[in-house]
Structure formats: structure tokens, C-alpha cells
Design an enzyme around this catalytic site. Structure first.
Site, PDB file in Angstrom:
ATOM      1  N   ASP A 162       0.680  -1.197  -0.110  1.00 56.13           N
ATOM      2  CA  ASP A 162       0.121   0.232  -0.055  1.00 56.13           C
ATOM      3  C   ASP A 162       0.773   1.182   0.039  1.00 56.13           C
ATOM      4  O   ASP A 162       2.042   1.221   0.291  1.00 56.13           O
ATOM      5  CB  ASP A 162      -0.872  -0.084   0.982  1.00 56.13           C
ATOM      6  CG  ASP A 162      -2.053  -1.093   0.986  1.00 56.13           C
ATOM      7  OD1 ASP A 162      -2.262  -1.669   0.113  1.00 56.13           O
ATOM      8  OD2 ASP A 162      -2.777  -1.177   2.139  1.00 56.13           O
ATOM      9  N   GLU A 264      -7.575  -3.877  -4.352  1.00 56.91           N
ATOM     10  CA  GLU A 264      -6.632  -3.280  -3.458  1.00 56.91           C
ATOM     11  C   GLU A 264      -7.127  -1.848  -2.874  1.00 56.91           C
ATOM     12  O   GLU A 264      -7.306  -1.147  -3.567  1.00 56.91           O
ATOM     13  CB  GLU A 264      -5.300  -3.197  -4.198  1.00 56.91           C
ATOM     14  CG  GLU A 264      -4.375  -4.119  -3.918  1.00 56.91           C
ATOM     15  CD  GLU A 264      -3.478  -4.209  -2.670  1.00 56.91           C
ATOM     16  OE1 GLU A 264      -3.964  -3.553  -1.796  1.00 56.91           O
ATOM     17  OE2 GLU A 264      -2.987  -5.318  -2.336  1.00 56.91           O
ATOM     18  N   THR A 265      -6.671  -2.080  -1.644  1.00 56.79           N
ATOM     19  CA  THR A 265      -7.209  -0.690  -0.880  1.00 56.79           C
ATOM     20  C   THR A 265      -6.123  -0.403   0.009  1.00 56.79           C
ATOM     21  O   THR A 265      -5.479  -1.131   0.396  1.00 56.79           O
ATOM     22  CB  THR A 265      -8.643  -0.822  -0.386  1.00 56.79           C
ATOM     23  OG1 THR A 265      -8.828   0.684   0.043  1.00 56.79           O
ATOM     24  CG2 THR A 265      -8.686  -1.481   0.837  1.00 56.79           C
ATOM     25  N   ASN A 267      -5.083  -0.601   3.248  1.00 59.62           N
ATOM     26  CA  ASN A 267      -5.456  -0.988   4.769  1.00 59.62           C
ATOM     27  C   ASN A 267      -4.154  -1.478   5.392  1.00 59.62           C
ATOM     28  O   ASN A 267      -4.381  -1.965   6.504  1.00 59.62           O
ATOM     29  CB  ASN A 267      -6.588  -1.915   4.668  1.00 59.62           C
ATOM     30  CG  ASN A 267      -6.284  -3.004   3.531  1.00 59.62           C
ATOM     31  OD1 ASN A 267      -4.929  -3.140   2.887  1.00 59.62           O
ATOM     32  ND2 ASN A 267      -7.342  -3.721   2.994  1.00 59.62           N
ATOM     33  N   ASP A 294      -6.594  -7.850  -2.970  1.00 58.07           N
ATOM     34  CA  ASP A 294      -5.854  -7.021  -1.811  1.00 58.07           C
ATOM     35  C   ASP A 294      -4.872  -8.093  -1.163  1.00 58.07           C
ATOM     36  O   ASP A 294      -5.200  -9.172  -0.581  1.00 58.07           O
ATOM     37  CB  ASP A 294      -6.905  -6.269  -0.643  1.00 58.07           C
ATOM     38  CG  ASP A 294      -5.949  -5.388   0.188  1.00 58.07           C
ATOM     39  OD1 ASP A 294      -4.961  -5.749   0.529  1.00 58.07           O
ATOM     40  OD2 ASP A 294      -6.697  -4.198   0.358  1.00 58.07           O
ATOM     41  N   ASP A 402     -20.956   0.270  -5.819  1.00 62.73           N
ATOM     42  CA  ASP A 402     -20.997   1.415  -4.477  1.00 62.73           C
ATOM     43  C   ASP A 402     -21.226   2.761  -5.424  1.00 62.73           C
ATOM     44  O   ASP A 402     -20.629   3.182  -6.090  1.00 62.73           O
ATOM     45  CB  ASP A 402     -19.640   1.824  -3.955  1.00 62.73           C
ATOM     46  CG  ASP A 402     -19.464   2.546  -2.762  1.00 62.73           C
ATOM     47  OD1 ASP A 402     -20.304   2.209  -1.571  1.00 62.73           O
ATOM     48  OD2 ASP A 402     -19.011   3.540  -2.658  1.00 62.73           O
ATOM     49  N   GLU A 450     -26.027   0.136  -5.813  1.00 63.52           N
ATOM     50  CA  GLU A 450     -26.340   1.073  -4.821  1.00 63.52           C
ATOM     51  C   GLU A 450     -26.741   2.205  -5.386  1.00 63.52           C
ATOM     52  O   GLU A 450     -26.091   3.124  -6.056  1.00 63.52           O
ATOM     53  CB  GLU A 450     -25.290   1.420  -3.980  1.00 63.52           C
ATOM     54  CG  GLU A 450     -25.830   2.247  -2.694  1.00 63.52           C
ATOM     55  CD  GLU A 450     -24.511   2.516  -1.725  1.00 63.52           C
ATOM     56  OE1 GLU A 450     -24.773   2.829  -0.604  1.00 63.52           O
ATOM     57  OE2 GLU A 450     -23.341   2.972  -2.255  1.00 63.52           O
ATOM     58  N   ASP A 525     -23.407  -0.575   6.297  1.00 59.25           N
ATOM     59  CA  ASP A 525     -23.532   0.736   6.231  1.00 59.25           C
ATOM     60  C   ASP A 525     -24.679   0.942   7.240  1.00 59.25           C
ATOM     61  O   ASP A 525     -25.510   1.319   6.865  1.00 59.25           O
ATOM     62  CB  ASP A 525     -23.944   1.182   4.917  1.00 59.25           C
ATOM     63  CG  ASP A 525     -23.668   2.906   4.811  1.00 59.25           C
ATOM     64  OD1 ASP A 525     -23.289   3.621   5.987  1.00 59.25           O
ATOM     65  OD2 ASP A 525     -23.875   3.474   3.886  1.00 59.25           O
TER      66      ASP A 525
END
Ligand code: CA
Length: 760
Positions: A162, A264-265, A267, A294, A402, A450, A525
Site C-alpha cells: 500500500d 486493493e485498498t 489498509n 488485496d 458502490d 447502490e 453501512d
């Protein structure tokens, strides 16, 4: 990883690129058929014969692009670099041979791009860390190229690390302000990894479930949270750990897991201080690389490990008939709305992000700072190509998008314009090209939106095109209000009835089926199911590990039932039952089957802790609730009449009052009426196990004596389930085949309770 040939590492050298070719001639080898054409896709890809690695990246605005190759993820200068050439289609291409890589001491290939453009013109004397060629941080056309910032390949199949990691917590090198624009990010920046040629085809992905979405029960869960709390499980909190849960989830009745973001984020830094949420990104709604699983969620974090382990996990779920859906975040990226350069922003800012009217900033409908640019060909390609790769190579069966309206923004700069019909837009291309799975099941992917973003005309519930399902927040809010806030918020039986048959009032006019509605009362959420019925409001300011978290909705429609845990559980059962009995696609949240609580935290995006991890001991503690859930899911699975493809009509469903007779119209509009019963004909689907299903829901605060409709001649009504507290010692649900045969037609339905009957 080899660390030889250190001398070569000191000065990266530039190698003149041969003439650009759209296809490279590759000797097939041994067959005597001569060369075969290999058209390298975008990304870094080994030629089939292993002779060379091909690099290809898209940028319309760049004037020069180089690929820089490293032998290690961090801390070393590059071993090789190469100038790419622009092809006829506008993409930039180049190749490095295996021999060149070997001579440079490169085993695993870590690479990134450096780009020049109107904001930074090429100067032959430039070297990393130099300011030569600088024009502007950003131009009126939105260009933000800066060759001192190593850029992650948008088509990277794996990412080394990251941007912010425990070993490198300072993001200064990515910044482009006056003080930092000449700082070279190369030694610390995340890099793409070129996978070995067979990495995406080794082993199989199991039999892909092709069931209709209407037949699914979706279980939304965080990949890490599913098992991170299980200290006895090898590789807890990883893809391998999740795979170990496949059998158990299938036995619960789950047919589709829906993982919170796994692309991949950033974190890695969650681990820096395990007892703090400072800077933590648990949920992962901040994508850095759209093709890469990720690395943090892999037990085997070596190059290729995440890909191998992801594929093995998908096979485990498929082997149990469970679909794998993933939550994808294409509305913004980890580059946010600032000036730091990690990937897309440095390659072609205007292609990948929606600019503000003057080009110098961004337009935002996400709360993060910059919408992606749904109007641009390159961004659209990135979305469709990465979705296709997750489906084809990584076995994913469907996607939840999202803040999806951002992907149908037809505005060029500085506004939002809803344009779901654009044939070249993301919504239409996804449904056509992936393609969307047919309503009756078959090959394809499930597409779930969403259907809202933040402000400016982005609320689009019910307005997505054919092939798409949507999260139905109106089901969520109305059921919450009716169970928790009777007498406080007016809910009519007509509104409730509409939600229970798939919300035709929302979806039918667009020619879409009941399965367009994903019905849920809770999602990641917001409150958990248990908290929804145990919390009057959010409590996000509490100390670690249950907080503090910023934000969170203030409109939760929660109630604690005076602190009475018996009534809280009853309400939770009733909520879950309405969700599973309604036409449409039911969704529950991981842990709701055992009444997982976040202690009233309704926005736990930053809590990588016991607050959000599933507790393996809860299955014993809440065995009755779990059994209730399992039998409820089993009941839905056993009765096709609950999963009808088309809309109900007067022949298939009848609304009934307390007297067992059709409910008079006036009751549908009377906010003082709280009892609603319905009979679904066994011929509705048709339903083999039952001649009819009857459900009595009492939303009132006192018990109601209901009369069931007369059974068909020769048949009788059987009690299947009752969410009332009195029935907890039978898990509120009779085992299949052991239902209770009624002697008459009278049945008392408790306050905020629901009872289910079958006729046979
Ligand atoms: Ca990561």
C-alpha cells in the site's frame, strides 16, 4: 527474490524503444507453424512463450510514458527503464525481454510508469528528483503529469504494497505541492507485479453457480471480518480463512456471499497500532488498483499468493454452490480529491476523473473529493475490463456497485446528469458485455447497484436499466419504521404490502421484475440487525475497540424496546422474516444470524477490531437465533412461490384481514391499521411442498386474534414459524416436516410478531 547484479542497480539506463507494434510476433515454438500473433492487453503481461514482458497503458493526454522496473518492492532504485511508444489506438506500449531482465537481476518484476504531458514537458536532462520540465501543478485541461511520481499501472494484477504501510507512514513523496513536486516517489511507491504466465489459469474455479438472482440469499460480509476473530483458525482473516467457512455458510442457507471491497485498498496501516483506529481503513471503500485482490487479505503474501489464494477460495465457495459477489467502488479512487499522485491522476487526470468547470479541481458526488469520469472511454474501459477479469480469471459471479449513479453521470465537467441509457456508458456496457445473468438464471454476472450517491440529483432508486438489481432503501426504512416506530411514524399497510411483493411501486413501471429489488433491513453501512432493535440512536464516539468513528446516519429508525432483550430479539426475528418472505432478493449481514452487535456504532468503517469481526463463540451463545435463521432460509429455498420470477396478481396472492377475508381497500390507506396477512397460492410458482402459504404480520403493540382463511377441501393449515418470544425454546421455527397441524383457524399473533403457515 534474487539480489544479484547490484552494480546495475545504481544507474537505471534508458533503452531506446523499437518501433511501436500493435501486435508482437511471438514464436509459438516447436510446432513448426511459425509465429503467432500476440496482442498484449493493457497491463504488464508475459508473452505466451516467456520471451518478453509487454507493457501497455492508456493515456490520451500524456506526451511521453516510461516504464520503470524494480527488483524489489521498496528501497531500491530501478534496474531498468524503457520509453513506451504510442500506438495507432493511442495506447502506450513497450517490451522488455527475459534476457534483459535476467541481465539486470530482476526476478519478480515490480514496475511503475512515469508520465510527461502539458503540465511537465520532457527534458532529456531530467532524472528522478529533478524539477526540469515543470510547467504547472495542474493545467486548465486538468493535466497533472509529474515524472517524479511513479505511477501504479491501473491494470496491475497484483500490487506490491500500500502507499502507506507500517514501514513507510509518510505520504509526502506522493505530493505535488511546491515543496514536494521534485521528490521522487519511486523508492517507496506501490508497484505493479507481473504475474507468471499461468497464474490466472492454474487450477480450476469450481462449478460456477448459474442460479437466478431471484433464488439467492445474499450474505454481506467483510472478508477479513468473517474469520479474523477466530484465533483457532489457520490464516484467520484471509482468503484461505474465508474458504474454510464455505461449508458452514452453505449449511446456513446462504447462496451468495457478498464481500465488502476486496480490490486493493490502503489498509496495511490498520496494523500500525492494533489498539487504535487512527487512520484505519477497515471497510476498504477506497480503491487503489481495480484488478488486484488485496494483498493484506492473503495468507500467502508472496508475489502471486493473493491471486492463487483468491482463486482457491472461490473454488471452495463454488464447490458448495455458493456464489461469490464483490462490492466494487468505481465512483472514486484512493487518490481522493487532492494533488497526490499514485496512478490514474498522473497518467491522465481528465480521462479518469470528472473535473470542475475550470479544470483545476474536481466534481464530487461521493463525499471523498473527486468523481471518476463516467463520460470518458478510458475510464469506461477500465471498469469493464476489470469487471471482466474478476469474472473470467478470478471467478466472481456478480458485483455490487458502490454509489452507482456516479457511473451513469452524463455530465462532462462540474455537474451531475443522470444518463443510464447511454449505450457506451458503464451501465449498458456491463449488462451487455459481461453480460448480465438472465432473470431465469444461466451464465453471466449479477449486477447490483447502490442506487444513490450524495446529493445533486443522484438518488435514482428504481431507475436503473434492464439487467440491474438495486439495493432497496425504501424496503429498509419502511420495515424499520413499522417494527420500531409504530405510533411515531405513519406507515400504511399499502406501503408495506408494496414492499412485500417486490416493490412494484418502485420497479414495475420500468419493466423490471421483482428481483430488481434487493430487500434488506440492515447492511454494513448502519446498524447491525441486533443493534437496530437495541439502539435508540448511534453511539459512534465510544472508545476503542467500538469507536470512535466519525459520521453515520442520524435517521436509523432504531429502538431499544425499553432495554428488554426478549422484545429486542423478537423484533429482530420479525425483521429478518419479512426480509426473507418478501418477493425480490433478500440480503442479510454476516453475523446477524447470531445477533452480532457493534454496540450502537452505525459507521464502523474504521474499526478493524472485535467490534466488526464475527465472534466464533456466538453460534453457541445464540444457537436458537441461528437455528431460526437457518430454518427461515430453508423455508424460502423450499418454496418457489416465495421466489416467483414475475409479479404477483390476484390469483397468486391475496391480502387478508384478521377475519381471514380479503382486506378492504380502506385498510391499505389507514395508518392506524397494523395487521396484514397474505395468502400465496401454491400454484404461484408452482410450489410443490405446499398448496398455499399464509403469513400473518401484526405490527400493533398488542396481540391480535387472527382467523386464517378456510383451507382447501381435504387440506389443513400447519404452523411453521412464529417470531413471538413465547416460542423461543423451539427456535421459533418447527423443523421441516414437524410443523404443527392446526385444529381450527384461530391463531393469536403477538405484538410486532409474525407467524407463517403452510397448507397441505
Ligand atoms: Ca491493501
Amino acid at each position: 527474490m534474487r539480489l544479484a547484479v547490484v552494480a546495475l542497480a545504481l544507474v537505471p539506463w534508458l533503452v531506446a524503444c523499437p518501433a511501436a507494434q500493435d501486435t508482437a510476433a511471438v514464436d509459438a515454438g516447436g510446432g513448426g507453424d511459425g509465429p503467432v500473433a500476440f496482442a498484449p492487453p493493457r497491463g504488464g503481461t508475459w508473452a505466451p512463450d516467456g520471451g518478453a514482458v509487454h507493457f501497455r497503458v492508456a493515456s490520451e493526454r500524456a506526451t511521453r510514458v516510461e516504464v520503470w522496473i524494480y527488483a524489489a518492492p521498496r528501497g531500491e532504485p530501478a534496474r531498468l527503464s524503457r520509453t513506451l511508444a504510442r500506438g495507432a489506438d493511442g495506447d502506450w506500449r513497450g517490451a522488455v525481454t527475459a534476457a534483459e531482465l535476467a541481465a539486470a537481476g530482476v526476478d519478480t518484476i515490480y514496475y511503475g510508469y512515469r508520465a510527461w504531458g502539458p503540465s511537465w514537458t520532457y527534458d532529456a536532462a531530467w532524472t528522478p528528483g529533478s524539477g526540469l520540465g515543470f510547467v504547472a501543478r495542474v493545467t486548465a485541461d486538468g493535466d497533472r503529469m509529474n515524472p517524479n511520481k511513479l505511477l501504479l499501472d491501473p491494470y496491475a494484477r497484483e500490487v506490491s504494497h500500500d502507499p502507506i504501510t507500517p514501514g513507510s507512514l509518510d505520504g509526502t513523496a506522493y505530493r505535488t505541492d511546491d515543496a514536494n513536486r521534485a521528490l521522487d516517489s519511486g523508492p517507496i511507491a506501490p508497484k505493479a507485479i507481473v504475474l507468471p504466465p499461468a497464474a490466472l489459469t492454474d487450477g480450476d474455479l469450481g462449478p460456477r453457480p448459474d442460479r437466478a438472482l431471484a433464488d439467492d440469499v445474499i450474505y454481506e460480509v467483510h472478508l477479513r471480518g468473517l474469520t479474523a476473530g477466530d484465533a483457532a483458525l489457520p490464516c484467520a482473516g484471509t482468503y484461505a480463512g474465508a474458504a474454510a467457512r464455505a461449508a458452514e455458510l452453505a449449511a446456513l442457507g446462504v447462496t451468495a456471499v457478498e464481500f465488502l471491497p476486496v480490490q486493493e485498498t490502503g489498509n496495511d496501516a490498520n496494523d500500525v497500532d492494533p489498539a487504535s483506529n487512527s487512520g484505519d481503513n477497515y471497510w476498504g471503500y477506497s480503491t487503489l488498483a481495480f484488478f488486484a485482490p488485496d494483498r493484506r487479505y492473503a495468507c500467502d503474501r508472496a508475489p502471486g499468493g493473493p491471486t492463487r489464494e483468491w482463486r482457491a477460495m472461490v473454488k471452495a465457495f463454488h464447490d458448495h454452490g455458493v456464489k461469490v459477489l464483490i462490492d466494487v467502488v468505481y465512483n472514486h479512487t484512493a487518490e481522493g480529491g487532492g494533488g497526490s499522485l499514485l496512478s490514474l491522476r498522473g497518467l491522465d487526470n481528465a480521462a479518469y476523473y470528472q473535473l470542475s468547470s475550470n479544470g483545476l479541481g474536481f466534481y464530487d458526488s461521493t463525499g471523498i473529493g473527486a468523481n471518476t469520469n463516467a463520460r470518458h472511454r478510458l475510464f469506461r474501459d477500465l471498469v469493464i475490463d476489470s469487471l471482466a477479469a474478476w469474472h473470467r480469471d478470478l471467478g466472481v459471479d456478480g458485483f455490487r456497485f458502490d454509489l452507482a449513479p456516479v457511473l451513469a453521470n452524463g455530465c462532462d465537467r462540474g455537474c451531475f446528469r443522470w444518463d443510464p441509457g447511454d449505450p457506451d456508458g458503464v451501465l449498458q456496457r456491463a449488462a451487455r458485455e459481461l453480460p448480465a445473468r438472465p432473470g431465469d438464471g444461466g451464465a453471466g454476472v449479477d449486477l447490483i447497484a447502490e442506487p444513490w450517491a450524495i446529493g445533486n440529483g443522484t438518488y435514482r432508486v428504481g431507475q436503473f436499466p434492464a439487467g440491474w438489481a438495486e439495493w432497496n432503501d425504501q424496503f429498509r426504512d419502511l420495515v424499520r419504521q413499522d417494527i420500531n416506530l409504530v405510533g411515531v411514524v405513519d406507515v400504511t399497510l399499502g406501503g408495506l404490502a408494496d414492499r412485500l411483493v417486490g416493490s412494484p411501486g418502485i420497479f414495475r413501471a420500468g419493466g423490471r421484475p421483482p428481483a430488481a429489488s434487493v430487500n434488506f433491513v440492515v447492511a454494513h453501512d448502519g446498524f447491525t440487525l441486533a443493534d437496530l432493535h437495541a439502539c435508540n440512536g448511534k453511539n459512534n464516539g465510544q472508545a476503542w475497540p467500538y469507536g470512535p468513528s466519525s459520521g453515520g446516519s442520524d435517521n436509523n429508525y432504531g429502538w431499544d424496546f425499553g432495554g428488554d432483550p426478549v422484545r429486542q430479539r423478537q423484533a429482530a426475528r420479525t425483521s429478518l422474516a419479512l426480509t426473507m418472505l418478501a418477493a425480490g432478493v433478500p440480503m442479510m449481514v454476516g453475523g446477524d444470524e447470531v445477533l452480532r452487535s457493534q454496540r450502537c456504532n452505525n459507521n464502523a468503517y474504521n474499526l478493524d477490531s472485535v467490534a466488526t469481526w464475527l465472534d466464533p463463540a456466538a453460534a453457541t451463545r445464540q444457537a436458537a437465533f441461528r437455528t431460526f435463521t437457518q430454518r427461515l432460509l430453508g423455508f424460502r429455498a423450499a418454496h418457489p412461490a416465495l421466489r416467483r420470477r414475475g409479479w404477483h396478481d390476484a390469483a397468486s396472492l391475496t391480502w387478508l384481514g384478521t377475519d381471514g377475508l380479503p382486506l378492504p381497500d380502506a385498510f391499505f390507506h389507514d395508518p392506524g391499521a397494523h395487521f396484514l396477512a397474505w395468502r400465496i397460492a401454491g400454484t404461484a410458482a408452482p410450489d410443490e411442498p405446499a398448496r398455499a402459504i399464509y403469513v400473518a404480520y401484526n405490527g400493533a403493540t398488542t396481540t391480535v386474534a387472527a382467523t386464517l382463511p378456510a383451507p382447501t377441501a381435504g387440506a389443513a393449515w400447519y404452523v411453521v414459524a412464529d417470531t413471538g418470544a413465547w416460542f423461543e425454546d423451539h427456535s421459533n421455527f418447527y423443523a421441516p416436516g414437524a410443523e404443527y397441524r392446526m385444529n381450527g383457524r384461530r391463531y393469536d399473533v403477538g405484538a410486532r410478531a409474525l407467524a407463517i403457515f403452510i397448507e397441505r
